[in-house]
Design a protein around this motif. Structure first.
Motif, PDB file in Angstrom:
ATOM      1  N   THR A 147       0.838  -1.197   0.000  1.00  0.00           N
ATOM      2  CA  THR A 147       0.000   0.000   0.000  1.00  0.00           C
ATOM      3  C   THR A 147       0.871   1.244   0.000  1.00  0.00           C
ATOM      4  N   ASP A 148       0.230   2.378  -0.277  1.00  0.00           N
ATOM      5  CA  ASP A 148       0.961   3.650  -0.242  1.00  0.00           C
ATOM      6  C   ASP A 148       1.490   3.931   1.168  1.00  0.00           C
ATOM      7  N   ALA A 149       0.718   3.553   2.182  1.00  0.00           N
ATOM      8  CA  ALA A 149       1.155   3.770   3.563  1.00  0.00           C
ATOM      9  C   ALA A 149       2.396   2.942   3.870  1.00  0.00           C
ATOM     10  N   GLU A 150       2.424   1.706   3.387  1.00  0.00           N
ATOM     11  CA  GLU A 150       3.598   0.862   3.599  1.00  0.00           C
ATOM     12  C   GLU A 150       4.809   1.411   2.856  1.00  0.00           C
ATOM     13  N   LYS A 151       4.587   1.894   1.652  1.00  0.00           N
ATOM     14  CA  LYS A 151       5.689   2.500   0.893  1.00  0.00           C
ATOM     15  C   LYS A 151       6.227   3.729   1.609  1.00  0.00           C
ATOM     16  N   ALA A 152       5.335   4.495   2.212  1.00  0.00           N
ATOM     17  CA  ALA A 152       5.760   5.689   2.957  1.00  0.00           C
ATOM     18  C   ALA A 152       6.573   5.295   4.185  1.00  0.00           C
ATOM     19  N   ASP A 153       6.203   4.197   4.837  1.00  0.00           N
ATOM     20  CA  ASP A 153       6.955   3.734   6.002  1.00  0.00           C
ATOM     21  C   ASP A 153       8.378   3.321   5.606  1.00  0.00           C
ATOM     22  N   ILE A 154       8.520   2.688   4.449  1.00  0.00           N
ATOM     23  CA  ILE A 154       9.858   2.320   3.965  1.00  0.00           C
ATOM     24  C   ILE A 154      10.670   3.575   3.687  1.00  0.00           C
ATOM     25  N   ALA A 155      10.069   4.549   2.997  1.00  0.00           N
ATOM     26  CA  ALA A 155      10.771   5.782   2.640  1.00  0.00           C
ATOM     27  C   ALA A 155      11.202   6.565   3.875  1.00  0.00           C
ATOM     28  N   ALA A 156      10.379   6.501   4.929  1.00  0.00           N
ATOM     29  CA  ALA A 156      10.687   7.229   6.164  1.00  0.00           C
ATOM     30  C   ALA A 156      11.562   6.425   7.117  1.00  0.00           C
ATOM     31  N   LEU A 157      12.000   5.232   6.665  1.00  0.00           N
ATOM     32  CA  LEU A 157      12.847   4.340   7.478  1.00  0.00           C
ATOM     33  C   LEU A 157      12.139   3.862   8.744  1.00  0.00           C
ATOM     34  N   LYS A 158      10.811   3.879   8.713  1.00  0.00           N
ATOM     35  CA  LYS A 158      10.067   3.332   9.844  1.00  0.00           C
ATOM     36  C   LYS A 158      10.008   1.814   9.788  1.00  0.00           C
ATOM     37  N   LYS A 159      10.143   1.272   8.579  1.00  0.00           N
ATOM     38  CA  LYS A 159      10.166  -0.175   8.369  1.00  0.00           C
ATOM     39  C   LYS A 159      11.320  -0.505   7.426  1.00  0.00           C
ATOM     40  N   LEU A 160      11.932  -1.675   7.640  1.00  0.00           N
ATOM     41  CA  LEU A 160      12.949  -2.158   6.708  1.00  0.00           C
ATOM     42  C   LEU A 160      12.301  -2.891   5.543  1.00  0.00           C
ATOM     43  N   ASN A 161      11.255  -3.640   5.825  1.00  0.00           N
ATOM     44  CA  ASN A 161      10.437  -4.338   4.837  1.00  0.00           C
ATOM     45  C   ASN A 161       9.228  -4.891   5.595  1.00  0.00           C
ATOM     46  N   PHE A 162       8.514  -5.824   4.983  1.00  0.00           N
ATOM     47  CA  PHE A 162       7.305  -6.340   5.632  1.00  0.00           C
ATOM     48  C   PHE A 162       7.360  -7.861   5.682  1.00  0.00           C
ATOM     49  N   PRO A 163       6.913  -8.441   6.805  1.00  0.00           N
ATOM     50  CA  PRO A 163       7.026  -9.896   6.987  1.00  0.00           C
ATOM     51  C   PRO A 163       6.001 -10.652   6.162  1.00  0.00           C
ATOM     52  N   ASP A 164       6.273 -11.917   5.971  1.00  0.00           N
ATOM     53  CA  ASP A 164       5.252 -12.790   5.414  1.00  0.00           C
ATOM     54  C   ASP A 164       4.056 -12.783   6.355  1.00  0.00           C
ATOM     55  N   ASP A 165       2.853 -12.738   5.799  1.00  0.00           N
ATOM     56  CA  ASP A 165       1.654 -12.583   6.624  1.00  0.00           C
ATOM     57  C   ASP A 165       1.471 -13.732   7.612  1.00  0.00           C
TER      58      ASP A 165
END
Length: 497
Positions: A147-165
């Motif tokens: 999602t756009d929110a997840e992409k924003a978290d990556i750009a802001a260095l809030k997340k490194l990536n996202f886990p398998d669900d």
């Protein structure tokens, strides 16, 4: 030597002035700049070259315990903390509840029961053995942002990536009694021959990983698998003590050289404070501090919560309800996590203060010839030989030491051959942190076998070099085109580290 003219062309391009360091007065800055200049004379060792970690170097016997000794600069009181940290590093955790006080909370899913299980005698890990044992290597799991929110978290260095669900951040191939492990790591290999100058043929192993016996449903369709062996533990506190300005100067130097090498400074968030710092640890430089690296390993590999990673059920996800139903090891009288501050503090201290061992044979003609070839072929462009640590370190044992880790601590594109297709913060699928080379020649002595690169695919240093691509393609070709005696000299140099 045929490569000398190339060598001096390289050295002429390395006169980049490091940004003034705030921890140094001008006189110290001049001394540091002088002592860390690239070597130009290969007829003899550089001053203090054998002392890999300066005064902190372990100068004892280069045997199987060579990576298990404390920095020589520790005070008596710090040596006591080192011993306590060592005991916790080697401690086998058990499932909860247990009569063993403050030792339960394992898992419920896990990859190892102790830190020592992966970092055997402070050394590196290995790929799965023939009997299926994958301890000291695991599969990192990640999916791209949806999602756009997840992409924003990556750009802001809030997340490194996202886990398998379903399976989280890494595959856990062990589980506590009463629970099925997530799955089993499996792999096959294909062989790729490479012919070197002189006719030598080297068979490169390309591993193909998969997961068998998935217990809780399929992996996500876009989940990537990244096999990672454990890194050696020596010198980690000294690496953290390298000035930010020196790592940033490495990137600027490579940019100005214009030779196709362009490392990226990794930026990540401190786990506890959220402050953005330079990433220095892990295969993709995903951790800024030894403490971050330690808390991540406790939670992800063993399933033990700490103040920095308060995940009592480790990497268990919301879909793994059986895991969430298992008891944890929190004991209120000791604090709100399974590894309260004294435990994490001591494990971190131990990890920070393992000493790099003294180099061997630094003055032999073949080692010196190999060193000249190391520079001439461009290896030193990324494997930066030396630094002087900061004067203002919190631990004086780490301060103002001339160290020789042989890394620029930057992210580099290593080509398709080493790609895992996995985004980790600023690192894309083909980018990896330059691994330090100190202690390299003692790999077999410490671990009994050789396993190089992020997944341990290379059984020899020759194989490891031949897997280099991308920004390291020119250096790899220079190595492959050397006459056999020159390649032997370069190997002898690397074995002396």
């Amino acid at each position: 030597m045929s490569t000398i003219s190339i060598l001096f062309g390289l050295l002429a391009s390395t006169a980049f002035a490091t940004e003034l360091r705030p921890d140094l007065i001008p006189q110290d800055q001049a001394r540091v700049s002088a002592v860390t200049k690239p070597a130009t004379d290969f007829s003899k060792p550089e001053p203090f070259e054998a002392m890999t970690a300066g005064a902190a170097t372990f100068s004892g016997k280069a045997d199987g315990k060579a990576f298990t000794h404390p920095l020589s600069t520790l005070s008596f009181e710090q040596q006591q903390s080192f011993v306590l940290g060592e005991a916790l590093f080697q401690k086998l955790w058990v499932s909860a509840p247990s009569s063993t006080q403050a030792s339960d909370g394992l898992g419920p899913f896990y990859n190892a029961r102790s830190c020592e299980s992966c970092h055997i005698r402070g050394g590196r890990g290995h790929p799965p053995k023939d009997n299926g044992d994958a301890t000291s290597m695991f599969l990192r799991l990640a999916r791209p942002a949806h999602t756009d929110a997840e992409k924003a978290d990556i750009a802001a260095l809030k997340k490194l990536n996202f886990p398998d669900d379903t399976y989280g951040l890494q595959l856990q191939d062990h589980a506590v009694p009463g629970l099925s492990a997530e799955g089993r790591v499996a792999f096959s290999e294909t062989m790729e021959p490479v012919t070197l100058n002189g006719g030598e043929v080297v068979e490169l192993r390309r591993p193909h990983y998969r997961v068998d016996n998935l217990a809780y449903g399929p992996l996500g369709a876009d989940t990537t698998l990244s096999p990672r062996i454990a890194n050696p533990m020596i010198g980690m506190g000294l690496i953290e003590a390298i000035a930010d300005q020196d790592i940033e100067a490495n990137a600027e130097q490579q940019k100005q050289d214009g030779k196709g090498i362009a490392g990226t400074v990794a930026k990540v968030r401190d786990h506890l404070s959220g402050e953005i710092k330079i990433g220095r640890f892990g295969w993709k430089a995903q951790n800024a501090t030894v403490r971050d690296q330690s808390s991540s390993a406790l939670a992800g590999d063993i399933g033990i919560s700490s103040p920095d990673e308060p995940r009592h059920w480790g990497d268990c996800t919301a879909k793994e309800t059986a895991c969430l139903a298992m008891p944890n090891g929190v004991q209120k009288r000791l604090g709100p996590v399974e590894a309260p501050p004294p435990v994490l503090d001591l494990v971190t201290f131990y990890s920070e203060t393992l000493a790099p061992p003294k180099r061997r044979n630094v003055g032999t003609p073949e080692v010196l010839a190999g060193k000249a070839l190391f520079y001439a072929s461009g290896c030193a462009s990324c494997h930066t030989p030396k630094y002087v640590t900061r004067r203002d370190t919190a631990n004086p044992a780490l301060a103002f030491q001339l160290i020789w880790p042989y890394s620029d601590f930057l992210l580099h594109d290593m080509g398709e051959g080493l790609s895992d297709g996995q985004l980790v913060g600023l690192a894309n699928g083909q980018q990896w942190r330059t691994p330090p080379l100190w202690g390299l020649g003692l790999t077999t002595t410490v671990n009994g076998a050789r396993a190089y690169l992020h997944d341990g695919r290379a059984k020899t240093l020759t194989e490891a070099i031949l897997w280099h691509g991308g920004e390291a393609e020119t250096a790899k070709k220079a190595f492959a085109s050397m006459v056999p005696d020159d390649r032997k000299a370069l190997m002898t140099f690397l074995e002396s580290l």
